[in-house]
Design a protein around this motif. Structure first.
Motif, PDB file in Angstrom:
ATOM      1  N   ALA A  72       0.830  -1.201   0.000  1.00 56.16           N
ATOM      2  CA  ALA A  72       0.000   0.000   0.000  1.00 56.16           C
ATOM      3  C   ALA A  72       0.868   1.255   0.000  1.00 56.16           C
ATOM      4  O   ALA A  72       2.009   1.249   0.463  1.00 56.16           O
ATOM      5  N   GLY A  73       0.283   2.318  -0.514  1.00 52.44           N
ATOM      6  CA  GLY A  73       0.944   3.618  -0.489  1.00 52.44           C
ATOM      7  C   GLY A  73      -0.051   4.702  -0.844  1.00 52.44           C
ATOM      8  O   GLY A  73      -1.077   4.436  -1.466  1.00 52.44           O
ATOM      9  N   SER A  74       0.265   5.927  -0.466  1.00 52.55           N
ATOM     10  CA  SER A  74      -0.657   7.043  -0.696  1.00 52.55           C
ATOM     11  C   SER A  74      -0.367   7.764  -1.994  1.00 52.55           C
ATOM     12  O   SER A  74      -1.046   8.747  -2.310  1.00 52.55           O
ATOM     13  N   GLY A  75       0.636   7.321  -2.743  1.00 46.67           N
ATOM     14  CA  GLY A  75       1.007   8.032  -3.961  1.00 46.67           C
ATOM     15  C   GLY A  75       1.537   9.424  -3.695  1.00 46.67           C
ATOM     16  O   GLY A  75       1.426  10.323  -4.528  1.00 46.67           O
ATOM     17  N   GLY A  76       2.117   9.616  -2.499  1.00 51.35           N
ATOM     18  CA  GLY A  76       2.684  10.908  -2.132  1.00 51.35           C
ATOM     19  C   GLY A  76       1.689  11.877  -1.539  1.00 51.35           C
ATOM     20  O   GLY A  76       2.061  12.984  -1.142  1.00 51.35           O
ATOM     21  N   ARG A  77       0.422  11.463  -1.421  1.00 47.27           N
ATOM     22  CA  ARG A  77      -0.609  12.396  -0.955  1.00 47.27           C
ATOM     23  C   ARG A  77      -0.731  12.441   0.560  1.00 47.27           C
ATOM     24  O   ARG A  77      -1.183  13.433   1.111  1.00 47.27           O
ATOM     25  N   ASP A  78      -0.359  11.360   1.248  1.00 46.08           N
ATOM     26  CA  ASP A  78      -0.565  11.286   2.695  1.00 46.08           C
ATOM     27  C   ASP A  78       0.514  10.392   3.301  1.00 46.08           C
ATOM     28  O   ASP A  78       0.225   9.351   3.896  1.00 46.08           O
ATOM     29  N   LEU A  79       1.749  10.806   3.147  1.00 41.89           N
ATOM     30  CA  LEU A  79       2.887   9.943   3.459  1.00 41.89           C
ATOM     31  C   LEU A  79       2.952   9.562   4.931  1.00 41.89           C
ATOM     32  O   LEU A  79       3.209   8.405   5.264  1.00 41.89           O
ATOM     33  N   ASP A 114      21.203   9.434   4.867  1.00 45.60           N
ATOM     34  CA  ASP A 114      22.169  10.450   4.450  1.00 45.60           C
ATOM     35  C   ASP A 114      22.021  10.811   2.980  1.00 45.60           C
ATOM     36  O   ASP A 114      22.511  11.870   2.542  1.00 45.60           O
ATOM     37  N   GLU A 115      21.362   9.955   2.210  1.00 45.42           N
ATOM     38  CA  GLU A 115      21.231  10.190   0.768  1.00 45.42           C
ATOM     39  C   GLU A 115      19.865  10.753   0.385  1.00 45.42           C
ATOM     40  O   GLU A 115      19.616  11.044  -0.789  1.00 45.42           O
ATOM     41  N   PHE A 116      18.968  10.934   1.347  1.00 43.94           N
ATOM     42  CA  PHE A 116      17.609  11.354   1.014  1.00 43.94           C
ATOM     43  C   PHE A 116      17.570  12.704   0.307  1.00 43.94           C
ATOM     44  O   PHE A 116      16.747  12.931  -0.577  1.00 43.94           O
ATOM     45  N   GLY A 117      18.444  13.612   0.716  1.00 45.92           N
ATOM     46  CA  GLY A 117      18.421  14.957   0.149  1.00 45.92           C
ATOM     47  C   GLY A 117      18.744  15.010  -1.324  1.00 45.92           C
ATOM     48  O   GLY A 117      18.467  16.016  -1.987  1.00 45.92           O
ATOM     49  N   ASN A 118      19.318  13.955  -1.849  1.00 42.14           N
ATOM     50  CA  ASN A 118      19.668  13.909  -3.268  1.00 42.14           C
ATOM     51  C   ASN A 118      18.554  13.326  -4.122  1.00 42.14           C
ATOM     52  O   ASN A 118      18.721  13.189  -5.339  1.00 42.14           O
ATOM     53  N   SER A 119      17.439  12.980  -3.510  1.00 42.46           N
ATOM     54  CA  SER A 119      16.370  12.303  -4.234  1.00 42.46           C
ATOM     55  C   SER A 119      15.126  13.177  -4.343  1.00 42.46           C
ATOM     56  O   SER A 119      14.743  13.840  -3.374  1.00 42.46           O
ATOM     57  N   PRO A 120      14.464  13.172  -5.514  1.00 46.94           N
ATOM     58  CA  PRO A 120      13.180  13.879  -5.619  1.00 46.94           C
ATOM     59  C   PRO A 120      12.085  13.210  -4.795  1.00 46.94           C
ATOM     60  O   PRO A 120      11.029  13.789  -4.586  1.00 46.94           O
ATOM     61  N   LEU A 121      12.351  11.986  -4.318  1.00 47.52           N
ATOM     62  CA  LEU A 121      11.393  11.243  -3.490  1.00 47.52           C
ATOM     63  C   LEU A 121      11.744  11.353  -2.005  1.00 47.52           C
ATOM     64  O   LEU A 121      11.385  10.488  -1.214  1.00 47.52           O
ATOM     65  N   GLU A 122      12.399  12.437  -1.615  1.00 46.12           N
ATOM     66  CA  GLU A 122      12.925  12.564  -0.254  1.00 46.12           C
ATOM     67  C   GLU A 122      11.861  12.308   0.808  1.00 46.12           C
ATOM     68  O   GLU A 122      12.070  11.520   1.738  1.00 46.12           O
ATOM     69  N   ASN A 123      10.705  12.949   0.711  1.00 48.90           N
ATOM     70  CA  ASN A 123       9.684  12.788   1.746  1.00 48.90           C
ATOM     71  C   ASN A 123       9.134  11.369   1.787  1.00 48.90           C
ATOM     72  O   ASN A 123       8.853  10.830   2.862  1.00 48.90           O
ATOM     73  N   TYR A 124       8.981  10.763   0.621  1.00 54.90           N
ATOM     74  CA  TYR A 124       8.541   9.362   0.563  1.00 54.90           C
ATOM     75  C   TYR A 124       9.569   8.460   1.230  1.00 54.90           C
ATOM     76  O   TYR A 124       9.215   7.577   2.029  1.00 54.90           O
ATOM     77  N   LEU A 125      10.843   8.662   0.931  1.00 53.41           N
ATOM     78  CA  LEU A 125      11.894   7.829   1.511  1.00 53.41           C
ATOM     79  C   LEU A 125      11.973   8.010   3.027  1.00 53.41           C
ATOM     80  O   LEU A 125      12.248   7.050   3.753  1.00 53.41           O
ATOM     81  N   ILE A 126      11.718   9.220   3.506  1.00 53.60           N
ATOM     82  CA  ILE A 126      11.707   9.445   4.959  1.00 53.60           C
ATOM     83  C   ILE A 126      10.597   8.622   5.607  1.00 53.60           C
ATOM     84  O   ILE A 126      10.805   7.960   6.627  1.00 53.60           O
ATOM     85  N   ALA A 127       9.411   8.647   5.008  1.00 48.40           N
ATOM     86  CA  ALA A 127       8.300   7.861   5.546  1.00 48.40           C
ATOM     87  C   ALA A 127       8.629   6.370   5.529  1.00 48.40           C
ATOM     88  O   ALA A 127       8.390   5.650   6.510  1.00 48.40           O
ATOM     89  N   LYS A 128       9.193   5.895   4.418  1.00 51.88           N
ATOM     90  CA  LYS A 128       9.546   4.482   4.320  1.00 51.88           C
ATOM     91  C   LYS A 128      10.658   4.125   5.300  1.00 51.88           C
ATOM     92  O   LYS A 128      10.670   3.016   5.855  1.00 51.88           O
TER      93      LYS A 128
END
Length: 210
Positions: A72-79, A114-128
Motif C-alpha cells: 500500500a501507499g498514498s502516492g505521495g498524498r498522505d505519506l 544520508d542520501e535522502f536529500g539527493n532524491s526527488p522522493l525525499e519525503n517518501y523515503l523518509i516515511a519508508k
C-alpha cells in the motif's frame, strides 16, 4: 497458503492479486479502501481496510492468514498517515492477530537517510525509512523488506538481480513476481533485499536467498 495483500487496488498490489488469482495455489484476501474495485476471482476475497483507521479496527478487519504482503501507499498524498503510520499500525495488528510473516514493499535507499536529500522522493523515503526501521527494530515479525529501484510500467522480463542493483529500474510485473516468490517460498526472512531488473530468472534468484 492464506495471503493478505494490502493495497490490492494499487499499481503493485493489483498485479500481485491478479497473479495469485491465476495460479490458484493460494487463498488471497485483497485489502483495499474500495474493495468493490478488486476484480472477482474464485480464490480472492476482497475486504475493506482503511489504513487511516485505529489499529484495533485494522486488527478486526484482518482475516486469519499465514502472511501479509504490504504494497500500500498514498502516492505521495498522505505519506505520514498512510505510508508510515498506516504501515506501523498494520504491523502491530498483524502481531496481535498472530500473522507472523510480513513482506514489506519499500524502495531502494529507504534505509540510507544520508542520501535522502539527493532524491526527488525525499519525503517518501523518509516515511519508508521510519516504517522499515519500525518493522526491523520494534516488532518480532518474520519480515522481508524488498527495496526495488524505480518502478516502470512495462512487461516483466522474468529476470532480476536480488541483493544488489544492476539497473535503475524494475517492471511492476517483476516486482509482483518477486513479492509472491518471497512469500510462497518463505525466502529472505529477516533480510532487506535490494532489487532491480537483471539477468537471473526470478525463481533462481529467490532460491539463492535461502
Amino acid at each position: 497458503m492464506k495471503i493478505i495483500v494490502i493495497g490490492a487496488t494499487g499499481r503493485v498490489g493489483s498485479n500481485v492479486v491478479e497473479k495469485l488469482s491465476k495460479s490458484h495455489k493460494d487463498e488471497v484476501y485483497a485489502a483495499a479502501r474500495h474493495p468493490e474495485k478488486v476484480p472477482v476471482h474464485d480464490n480472492v476475497t476482497p475486504f475493506k481496510l482503511d489504513l487511516s483507521d485505529h489499529m484495533d479496527d485494522i486488527k478486526e478487519a484482518l482475516p486469519e492468514a499465514d502472511a501479509i504482503i504490504f504494497a500500500a501507499g498514498s502516492g505521495g498524498r498522505d505519506l505520514l498517515k498512510i505510508d508510515l503510520h498506516g504501515a506501523v499500525k498494520t504491523m502491530e495488528a498483524a502481531e496481535e492477530k498472530g500473522i507472523n510473516r510480513f513482506i514489506m514493499l519499500s524502495s531502494k535507499g529507504s534505509l540510507s537517510p544520508d542520501e535522502f536529500g539527493n532524491s526527488p522522493l525525499e519525503n517518501y523515503l523518509i516515511a519508508k525509512y521510519y516504517a522499515d526501521e519500525w518493522l526491523i527494530h520494534n516488532t518480532h515479525l518474520d519480515y522481508t523488506i524488498l527495496q526495488p529501484t524505480a518502478l516502470v510500467e512495462k512487461s516483466g522480463s522474468g529476470k532480476v538481480t536480488l541483493g544488489s542493483c544492476s539497473t535503475n529500474e524494475n517492471s511492476i510485473d517483476n516486482v509482483a513476481d518477486v513479492l509472491i516468490g518471497l512469500t510462497e517460498n518463505h525466502a529472505g526472512a529477516k533480510e532487506v533485499i535490494e532489487m532491480s531488473t537483471g539477468n537471473e530468472p526470478i525463481p533462481d534468484a529467490i532460491s539463492d536467498l535461502n
